[in-house]
Design a protein around this motif. Structure first.
Motif, PDB file in Angstrom:
ATOM      1  N   TYR A  38     -11.446  17.703  10.676  1.00  0.00           N
ATOM      2  CA  TYR A  38     -12.265  17.754  11.886  1.00  0.00           C
ATOM      3  C   TYR A  38     -12.052  19.080  12.613  1.00  0.00           C
ATOM      4  CZ  TYR A  38     -13.764  17.036  16.679  1.00  0.00           C
ATOM      5  OH  TYR A  38     -14.355  17.202  17.903  1.00  0.00           O
ATOM      6  N   LEU A  39     -10.811  19.454  12.812  1.00  0.00           N
ATOM      7  CA  LEU A  39     -10.500  20.678  13.546  1.00  0.00           C
ATOM      8  C   LEU A  39     -11.007  21.921  12.810  1.00  0.00           C
ATOM      9  CD1 LEU A  39      -6.889  19.785  14.706  1.00  0.00           C
ATOM     10  CD2 LEU A  39      -8.941  19.905  16.140  1.00  0.00           C
ATOM     11  N   GLU A  40     -10.874  21.926  11.493  1.00  0.00           N
ATOM     12  CA  GLU A  40     -11.305  23.088  10.720  1.00  0.00           C
ATOM     13  C   GLU A  40     -12.819  23.167  10.572  1.00  0.00           C
ATOM     14  OE1 GLU A  40      -8.973  22.674   7.136  1.00  0.00           O
ATOM     15  OE2 GLU A  40      -7.273  23.731   8.024  1.00  0.00           O
ATOM     16  N   SER A  41     -13.525  22.043  10.801  1.00  0.00           N
ATOM     17  CA  SER A  41     -14.984  22.023  10.652  1.00  0.00           C
ATOM     18  C   SER A  41     -15.704  22.631  11.840  1.00  0.00           C
ATOM     19  CB  SER A  41     -15.472  20.593  10.449  1.00  0.00           C
ATOM     20  OG  SER A  41     -15.405  19.870  11.677  1.00  0.00           O
ATOM     21  N   GLY A  42     -14.959  22.940  12.890  1.00  0.00           N
ATOM     22  CA  GLY A  42     -15.574  23.532  14.067  1.00  0.00           C
ATOM     23  C   GLY A  42     -16.130  22.519  15.044  1.00  0.00           C
ATOM     24  N   GLY A  43     -15.661  21.262  14.946  1.00  0.00           N
ATOM     25  CA  GLY A  43     -16.068  20.246  15.910  1.00  0.00           C
ATOM     26  C   GLY A  43     -15.595  20.632  17.302  1.00  0.00           C
ATOM     27  N   PRO A  44     -16.069  19.898  18.318  1.00  0.00           N
ATOM     28  CA  PRO A  44     -15.641  20.211  19.689  1.00  0.00           C
ATOM     29  C   PRO A  44     -14.114  20.227  19.804  1.00  0.00           C
ATOM     30  CG  PRO A  44     -17.365  18.555  19.722  1.00  0.00           C
ATOM     31  CD  PRO A  44     -16.980  18.764  18.283  1.00  0.00           C
TER      32      PRO A  44
END
Length: 190
Positions: A38-44
């Motif tokens: 999630y963090l690496e995908s560029g989510g908020p």
């Protein structure tokens, strides 16, 4: 019966690296932790989600993990369900007035989800500031102690990892698997 193995501990202790290597060695699917992706995908940014947004995110990641575990009779998981339970408590999501609190904690704390939970120790590897996880060692120690307590309380079979080098870690876990009567014969692939 499958072989369900979970690698548990705080961020920065080498869980992902060990889980991927062990899955490759055993020929099992690797189940990623979810939060890192999630963090690496560029989510908020997590700090912008607020309490309710963070709660929904952790619940969603747990639902995705349950689906992945249900699809595979054997796997190596980066994080155990007990880590998810520790996060639920760490972030103060456990609210007796919320209808999902009890089902969530019952599911994440259920014993017998895994044949083996490998607890990777805190402080053996240097904590690297990678922009994904907190590099504050006290935050990571706090998280680790919650996770370790949850794992030791809930998991039926826990192995506290001793090795530091990756190849030694993989060999150590394989040796533990060989000593589990119901798994030993089926994990001997070589």
């Amino acid at each position: 019966m499958g072989q369900r193995i979970a690698i548990s501990g705080s961020a920065g202790v080498g869980k992902s690296t060990l889980a991927r290597a062990l899955a490759a060695e055993l020929g099992f699917p690797y189940l990623p932790e979810g939060m890192r992706e999630y963090l690496e995908s560029g989510g908020p940014d997590l700090h912008t989600l607020g309490h309710d947004g963070m709660r929904r995110l952790v619940a969603r990641l747990w639902a995705e993990r349950q689906e992945a575990e249900a699809r595979h009779p054997s796997f190596v998981a980066d994080r155990a369900s007990y880590d998810f339970a520790a996060f639920w408590l760490y972030y103060r999501f456990a609210d007796p007035h919320e209808p999902d609190t009890v089902p969530y904690l019952e599911a994440t704390m259920a014993p017998g989800r895994y044949e083996l939970v490998v607890l990777v120790p805190y402080g053996r590897l240097p904590l690297v500031a990678d922009g994904v996880r907190s590099s504050n060692p006290w935050v990571q120690l706090h998280t680790h102690l919650l996770i370790e307590g949850m794992v030791r309380r809930c998991a039926e079979r826990v192995h506290a990892l001793e090795a530091v080098a990756l190849d030694e870690r993989v060999a150590e876990v394989q040796a533990v698997l060989m000593r589990i009567p119901t798994l030993g014969a089926s994990t001997d692939r070589r």
